[in-house]
Structure formats: C-alpha cells, structure tokens
Design a protein around this motif. Structure first.
Motif, PDB file in Angstrom:
ATOM      1  N   GLY A  66      -5.256   0.471   5.445  1.00  0.00           N
ATOM      2  CA  GLY A  66      -4.255   0.259   4.405  1.00  0.00           C
ATOM      3  C   GLY A  66      -2.851   0.174   4.989  1.00  0.00           C
ATOM      4  N   ARG A  67      -2.025  -0.694   4.422  1.00  0.00           N
ATOM      5  CA  ARG A  67      -0.692  -0.925   4.956  1.00  0.00           C
ATOM      6  C   ARG A  67       0.421  -0.627   3.964  1.00  0.00           C
ATOM      7  NH1 ARG A  67      -3.842  -5.085   6.368  1.00  0.00           N
ATOM      8  NH2 ARG A  67      -3.034  -6.367   4.672  1.00  0.00           N
ATOM      9  N   SER A  68       0.155  -0.754   2.674  1.00  0.00           N
ATOM     10  CA  SER A  68       1.250  -0.624   1.708  1.00  0.00           C
ATOM     11  C   SER A  68       1.464   0.808   1.226  1.00  0.00           C
ATOM     12  CB  SER A  68       0.984  -1.515   0.492  1.00  0.00           C
ATOM     13  OG  SER A  68      -0.095  -1.007  -0.275  1.00  0.00           O
ATOM     14  N   PHE A  69       0.478   1.667   1.367  1.00  0.00           N
ATOM     15  CA  PHE A  69       0.524   3.033   0.843  1.00  0.00           C
ATOM     16  C   PHE A  69       0.914   3.023  -0.639  1.00  0.00           C
ATOM     17  CE2 PHE A  69       0.907   3.567   5.381  1.00  0.00           C
ATOM     18  CZ  PHE A  69      -0.018   4.572   5.622  1.00  0.00           C
ATOM     19  N   THR A  70       0.341   2.054  -1.355  1.00  0.00           N
ATOM     20  CA  THR A  70       0.547   1.910  -2.791  1.00  0.00           C
ATOM     21  C   THR A  70      -0.803   1.726  -3.468  1.00  0.00           C
ATOM     22  OG1 THR A  70       2.690   0.835  -2.455  1.00  0.00           O
ATOM     23  CG2 THR A  70       1.659   0.563  -4.608  1.00  0.00           C
ATOM     24  N   LEU A  71      -1.003   2.426  -4.579  1.00  0.00           N
ATOM     25  CA  LEU A  71      -2.203   2.264  -5.393  1.00  0.00           C
ATOM     26  C   LEU A  71      -1.825   1.582  -6.703  1.00  0.00           C
ATOM     27  CD1 LEU A  71      -3.880   5.776  -4.965  1.00  0.00           C
ATOM     28  CD2 LEU A  71      -4.236   3.711  -3.596  1.00  0.00           C
ATOM     29  N   GLY A  72      -2.719   0.748  -7.211  1.00  0.00           N
ATOM     30  CA  GLY A  72      -2.495   0.083  -8.481  1.00  0.00           C
ATOM     31  C   GLY A  72      -3.213   0.817  -9.604  1.00  0.00           C
ATOM     32  N   LEU A  73      -2.604   0.863 -10.795  1.00  0.00           N
ATOM     33  CA  LEU A  73      -3.191   1.496 -11.967  1.00  0.00           C
ATOM     34  C   LEU A  73      -3.092   0.525 -13.133  1.00  0.00           C
ATOM     35  CD1 LEU A  73      -4.281   3.940 -13.589  1.00  0.00           C
ATOM     36  CD2 LEU A  73      -1.905   4.709 -13.844  1.00  0.00           C
ATOM     37  N   VAL A  74      -4.235   0.206 -13.757  1.00  0.00           N
ATOM     38  CA  VAL A  74      -4.261  -0.707 -14.901  1.00  0.00           C
ATOM     39  C   VAL A  74      -4.471   0.108 -16.177  1.00  0.00           C
ATOM     40  CG1 VAL A  74      -5.324  -2.726 -15.936  1.00  0.00           C
ATOM     41  CG2 VAL A  74      -5.243  -2.516 -13.445  1.00  0.00           C
ATOM     42  N   ALA A  98      -0.914  12.521  -1.516  1.00  0.00           N
ATOM     43  CA  ALA A  98      -1.583  11.860  -0.395  1.00  0.00           C
ATOM     44  C   ALA A  98      -0.673  10.855   0.317  1.00  0.00           C
ATOM     45  CB  ALA A  98      -2.836  11.139  -0.895  1.00  0.00           C
ATOM     46  N   GLY A  99       0.577  10.771  -0.095  1.00  0.00           N
ATOM     47  CA  GLY A  99       1.507   9.874   0.571  1.00  0.00           C
ATOM     48  C   GLY A  99       1.537   8.469   0.013  1.00  0.00           C
ATOM     49  N   TYR A 100       1.089   8.288  -1.220  1.00  0.00           N
ATOM     50  CA  TYR A 100       1.038   6.967  -1.841  1.00  0.00           C
ATOM     51  C   TYR A 100       1.982   6.902  -3.041  1.00  0.00           C
ATOM     52  CZ  TYR A 100      -3.122   5.518   0.753  1.00  0.00           C
ATOM     53  OH  TYR A 100      -3.990   5.150   1.748  1.00  0.00           O
ATOM     54  N   SER A 101       2.482   5.708  -3.314  1.00  0.00           N
ATOM     55  CA  SER A 101       3.170   5.430  -4.568  1.00  0.00           C
ATOM     56  C   SER A 101       2.200   4.700  -5.488  1.00  0.00           C
ATOM     57  CB  SER A 101       4.414   4.583  -4.324  1.00  0.00           C
ATOM     58  OG  SER A 101       4.061   3.335  -3.740  1.00  0.00           O
ATOM     59  N   VAL A 102       2.579   4.530  -6.764  1.00  0.00           N
ATOM     60  CA  VAL A 102       1.703   3.911  -7.749  1.00  0.00           C
ATOM     61  C   VAL A 102       2.417   2.744  -8.423  1.00  0.00           C
ATOM     62  CG1 VAL A 102       0.382   4.258  -9.879  1.00  0.00           C
ATOM     63  CG2 VAL A 102       0.523   6.099  -8.189  1.00  0.00           C
ATOM     64  N   SER A 103       1.734   1.605  -8.474  1.00  0.00           N
ATOM     65  CA  SER A 103       2.230   0.440  -9.193  1.00  0.00           C
ATOM     66  C   SER A 103       1.381   0.278 -10.448  1.00  0.00           C
ATOM     67  CB  SER A 103       2.129  -0.825  -8.324  1.00  0.00           C
ATOM     68  OG  SER A 103       2.545  -1.971  -9.044  1.00  0.00           O
ATOM     69  N   ILE A 104       2.035   0.253 -11.623  1.00  0.00           N
ATOM     70  CA  ILE A 104       1.321   0.226 -12.897  1.00  0.00           C
ATOM     71  C   ILE A 104       1.361  -1.165 -13.513  1.00  0.00           C
ATOM     72  CG2 ILE A 104       1.250   1.151 -15.244  1.00  0.00           C
ATOM     73  CD1 ILE A 104       2.433   3.727 -14.152  1.00  0.00           C
ATOM     74  N   LEU A 120      -4.628  -9.599 -10.305  1.00  0.00           N
ATOM     75  CA  LEU A 120      -4.007 -10.516  -9.348  1.00  0.00           C
ATOM     76  C   LEU A 120      -2.609 -10.036  -8.962  1.00  0.00           C
ATOM     77  CD1 LEU A 120      -5.110 -13.977 -10.788  1.00  0.00           C
ATOM     78  CD2 LEU A 120      -5.676 -13.061  -8.521  1.00  0.00           C
ATOM     79  N   LYS A 121      -1.872  -9.535  -9.958  1.00  0.00           N
ATOM     80  CA  LYS A 121      -0.536  -9.010  -9.680  1.00  0.00           C
ATOM     81  C   LYS A 121      -0.595  -7.866  -8.670  1.00  0.00           C
ATOM     82  CE  LYS A 121       2.991  -6.163 -11.932  1.00  0.00           C
ATOM     83  NZ  LYS A 121       3.381  -5.499 -13.207  1.00  0.00           N
ATOM     84  N   LEU A 122      -1.528  -6.939  -8.893  1.00  0.00           N
ATOM     85  CA  LEU A 122      -1.661  -5.815  -7.973  1.00  0.00           C
ATOM     86  C   LEU A 122      -2.143  -6.273  -6.605  1.00  0.00           C
ATOM     87  CD1 LEU A 122      -3.243  -3.218 -10.433  1.00  0.00           C
ATOM     88  CD2 LEU A 122      -0.877  -3.290  -9.609  1.00  0.00           C
ATOM     89  N   SER A 123      -3.060  -7.248  -6.592  1.00  0.00           N
ATOM     90  CA  SER A 123      -3.539  -7.788  -5.326  1.00  0.00           C
ATOM     91  C   SER A 123      -2.410  -8.434  -4.535  1.00  0.00           C
ATOM     92  CB  SER A 123      -4.656  -8.801  -5.582  1.00  0.00           C
ATOM     93  OG  SER A 123      -5.092  -9.391  -4.375  1.00  0.00           O
ATOM     94  N   ASP A 124      -1.561  -9.197  -5.227  1.00  0.00           N
ATOM     95  CA  ASP A 124      -0.435  -9.855  -4.565  1.00  0.00           C
ATOM     96  C   ASP A 124       0.573  -8.852  -4.018  1.00  0.00           C
ATOM     97  OD1 ASP A 124      -1.530 -12.298  -5.149  1.00  0.00           O
ATOM     98  OD2 ASP A 124      -0.269 -12.680  -6.901  1.00  0.00           O
ATOM     99  N   GLN A 125       0.625  -7.677  -4.651  1.00  0.00           N
ATOM    100  CA  GLN A 125       1.521  -6.629  -4.160  1.00  0.00           C
ATOM    101  C   GLN A 125       0.965  -5.934  -2.913  1.00  0.00           C
ATOM    102  OE1 GLN A 125       2.157  -3.969  -7.443  1.00  0.00           O
ATOM    103  NE2 GLN A 125       3.370  -5.443  -8.613  1.00  0.00           N
ATOM    104  N   GLY A 126      -0.291  -6.241  -2.588  1.00  0.00           N
ATOM    105  CA  GLY A 126      -0.907  -5.645  -1.404  1.00  0.00           C
ATOM    106  C   GLY A 126      -1.290  -4.195  -1.580  1.00  0.00           C
ATOM    107  N   VAL A 127      -1.673  -3.795  -2.813  1.00  0.00           N
ATOM    108  CA  VAL A 127      -2.059  -2.396  -3.023  1.00  0.00           C
ATOM    109  C   VAL A 127      -3.301  -2.074  -2.196  1.00  0.00           C
ATOM    110  CG1 VAL A 127      -1.058  -2.305  -5.327  1.00  0.00           C
ATOM    111  CG2 VAL A 127      -3.463  -2.942  -5.059  1.00  0.00           C
ATOM    112  N   ASP A 128      -3.402  -0.805  -1.809  1.00  0.00           N
ATOM    113  CA  ASP A 128      -4.535  -0.374  -0.994  1.00  0.00           C
ATOM    114  C   ASP A 128      -5.757  -0.009  -1.828  1.00  0.00           C
ATOM    115  OD1 ASP A 128      -2.993  -0.660   1.303  1.00  0.00           O
ATOM    116  OD2 ASP A 128      -2.201   1.377   1.111  1.00  0.00           O
ATOM    117  N   GLY A 129      -5.586   0.155  -3.121  1.00  0.00           N
ATOM    118  CA  GLY A 129      -6.692   0.493  -4.008  1.00  0.00           C
ATOM    119  C   GLY A 129      -6.251   0.343  -5.441  1.00  0.00           C
ATOM    120  N   ILE A 130      -7.211   0.259  -6.349  1.00  0.00           N
ATOM    121  CA  ILE A 130      -6.921   0.048  -7.766  1.00  0.00           C
ATOM    122  C   ILE A 130      -7.712   1.041  -8.609  1.00  0.00           C
ATOM    123  CG2 ILE A 130      -7.093  -1.564  -9.713  1.00  0.00           C
ATOM    124  CD1 ILE A 130      -6.827  -3.851  -7.711  1.00  0.00           C
ATOM    125  N   ILE A 131      -7.046   1.618  -9.608  1.00  0.00           N
ATOM    126  CA  ILE A 131      -7.697   2.461 -10.600  1.00  0.00           C
ATOM    127  C   ILE A 131      -7.604   1.734 -11.937  1.00  0.00           C
ATOM    128  CG2 ILE A 131      -7.634   4.663 -11.840  1.00  0.00           C
ATOM    129  CD1 ILE A 131      -6.360   5.834  -9.242  1.00  0.00           C
TER     130      ILE A 131
END
Length: 337
Positions: A66-74, A98-104, A120-131
């Motif tokens: 993982g590179r962005s240290f960001t998780l996506g939340l839908v 855990a050292g991550y930020s969250v993109s909603i 797709l929006k979260l994917s384009d942001q390069g999130v490391d995982g999605i909830i």
C-alpha cells in the motif's frame, strides 16, 4: 511448535506480533515498509515472519504494498443518521490508530451506477482498501473488478466475489425480538419492516417469520418503512387502528420512535396496550418515552472491526456477530381482555 500450529491453523498477524513483541499495527506497518517503523523493529518483525512461516492471504497480502495510507468508506446518504455516524467514527478511529486516513464516498440511493461511480472515485484516489457500508443489491462486472483488485470488506452481509464480509446475524436479531414478545404472552407479533432492498431488513423479517412459524403462528402481512421516523409514524397509524394488535416488532429504533408517537396519538399506550421491540440500540433508544426494548448492534465496533479485518491487524473472522436483547420499558405482558 508455534502456538498457531498447535491451534491447527496458519499463523496470523497477531501471532507474528506476539513473537516479535510488538503490536499487530506495528507488524502491518513494518510489512508495508512504513517509515514510522525503525530498522530494529522491522528486523524483529521479519524474523518472526520467517520463524512462523507467516504468509499473506486475501486483503493483507494486497495491502502489503500500500502506498496511499488511505482507506475508502462507502455510505448511503439516507438509512439512519446514527448508524452512519457511528460506523464512520469506528472506521476513522481504527484507521487513524493504524496510520491511515479515510476517504468517504456517499451515494444518494441504492443504484448500481452510483455504487460504480463511488468505487471508481475511491480507486482513482489510490486507496489501499475499501469498506462498503451499504447493501450491494446488484453487482456489476466493474464493481467485481474493483473489489477484486482493491481489498474490500462489506459490513452488511452482502458481498462481491472479491470482498470479505463482516456482518451481524440479522436473522437472529429478528428472532430475538419476536421471541421476547411471545415469551411475554402475546399471541401475535406484527412487523414494521425496513426497505426490502436492504439485506438487513430482509433477514430481520425472515427471523420474525421463522420465530412465529416455530410457535405455530401465521405471520400477518408486514408493513414496510424506509428506516425513517416518518415512515414508522405512517405505519404506526395503520397498526393503531387494528384492535387486536398488542405487540409490534419494528426493524429499527428510528422507525420505532414514529410508531410510538402514532400509537399515542390514537390513544393506545405503550406498553399498556401495545408492546414494541426494535433493533439497533442507538443512544436515543434509552431516552424514548418509554425507553425502548431493542436488539443491540454496535455500529462503532463494526466500523472498527472492518478496518481490522481489512488490514489484517487481528483475527476478525468472517462469521456474523451475535446481537443481544436489551430489555427496557416498552414491552410488557399483553393487556387483559
């Protein structure tokens, strides 16, 4: 022989953490080459990985680079204010630890095109995982591709082929609520259901139906709401006009608030004339008049556990969690006839 081997299963990240004398979060950071882990700690972690023959699998493997240290939340814009805020708080707290930020990303309705756009929006942001905290009614190929390429956890029981599931046993929630009313002596239990496109609503309704069937009772037609107090009020007005109604299972606390008001407006006391059980145990449930008997769901914990499962920082598992009945003053024995 390692403790994990003695348990008869592959070692987990928690086993690696114990062997290295660090936290699971530190193991996760070390395996992602986080700059926040010093060289000596990383050496101990890698030595423990080799000693235990720990292997990445599923989401942890994909997250190792993982590179962005960001998780996506839908999330869904509607569907219960409290549940959205509590899930979000749990996700953000665990991710931050855990050292991550969250993109909603929010969607206005349960529409596959909207879900695709959010993913797709979260994917384009390069999130490391999605909830994903909304039900996946219809899964498209693009959604399958995204959730296969990006580690994904769903928290409502629905899934794509690539997603892992962390859910609460909603069937059991419906059964618990219904059985409580039957145990009090009610001969029939009516139901105000959530919207049918929600998996939780369907499973709670099935739990209600199966509990009545086990007692030899034919279930009456359910009345459907949309999770809002307004919809509960509308359906409560209908139920208030049926004299034989003495017990109602409502699929959410927020709808139950509306049902209680409608009954009162029609001169029917809760629980003197009609008992009510709902689901969720949001904070306001204890301050309703009367305080609601409800089946507890810990939305904050669900959000935090989804992060743990996504990052592999604990043995979160994929089995459904068990809900619990919280008895308050909105239920009582049926009135004497």
């Amino acid at each position: 022989m390692t403790e994990a081997t003695m348990r008869g299963k592959q070692p987990s990240m928690a086993d690696v953490a114990r062997a290295a004398g660090v936290s699971a979060q530190t193991v996760s950071r070390a395996l992602r080459d986080s700059p926040n882990v010093n060289a000596e700690t990383r050496r101990r972690v890698l030595a423990a990985v080799e000693q235990l023959r720990y292997r990445y699998n599923g989401a942890p493997r994909l997250l190792s680079s993982g590179r962005s240290f960001t998780l996506g939340l839908v999330l869904l814009q509607s569907g219960g204010y409290y549940s959205r805020s509590a899930v979000t708080a749990g996700v953000e707290a665990a991710a931050g630890q855990a050292g991550y930020s969250v993109s909603i990303a929010t969607i206005a309705e349960l529409d596959p095109a909207m879900m695709e756009k959010s993913l797709l929006k979260l994917s384009d942001q390069g999130v490391d995982g999605i909830i994903i905290a909304v039900p996946l009614i219809s899964v498209t190929k693009r959604m399958e591709d995204i959730t296969r390429d990006i580690p994904t956890v769903t928290v409502d029981g629905s899934r794509t082929t690539g997603a892992r599931v962390l859910g609460i046993d909603q069937h059991e929630a419906g059964r618990l609520a219904t059985q409580h009313l039957l145990d009090l002596g009610h001969r029939q239990v009516w139901h105000v259901a959530g919207p049918d496109e929600w998996i939780e609503a369907r499973q709670r309704r099935q739990g209600w139906q199966s509990c009545l069937a086990a007692a030899g009772i034919d279930a009456p037609p359910p009345l459907e709401g949309d999770w809002s107090p307004e919809s509960g009020h509308r359906q409560g007005q209908i139920l208030a006009m049926i004299p034989e109604v003495t017990a109602i299972f409502v699929a959410s606390d927020e709808m139950a608030f509306g049902v209680v008001r409608a009954l009162r407006e029609r001169g029917r006391a809760v629980p003197g004339d009609v008992s009510i059980v709902s689901v969720d145990d949001i904070e306001l449930a204890a301050y309703c008049h009367p305080p609601l008997t409800t089946v507890r769901q810990d939305f904050y914990h669900s959000g935090a556990a989804a992060v743990a499962l996504l990052l592999g920082t604990e043995d979160a598992g994929e089995s459904a969690a068990q809900p619990s009945l919280i008895v308050r003053a909105s239920t009582a024995a049926p009135p004497s006839r």
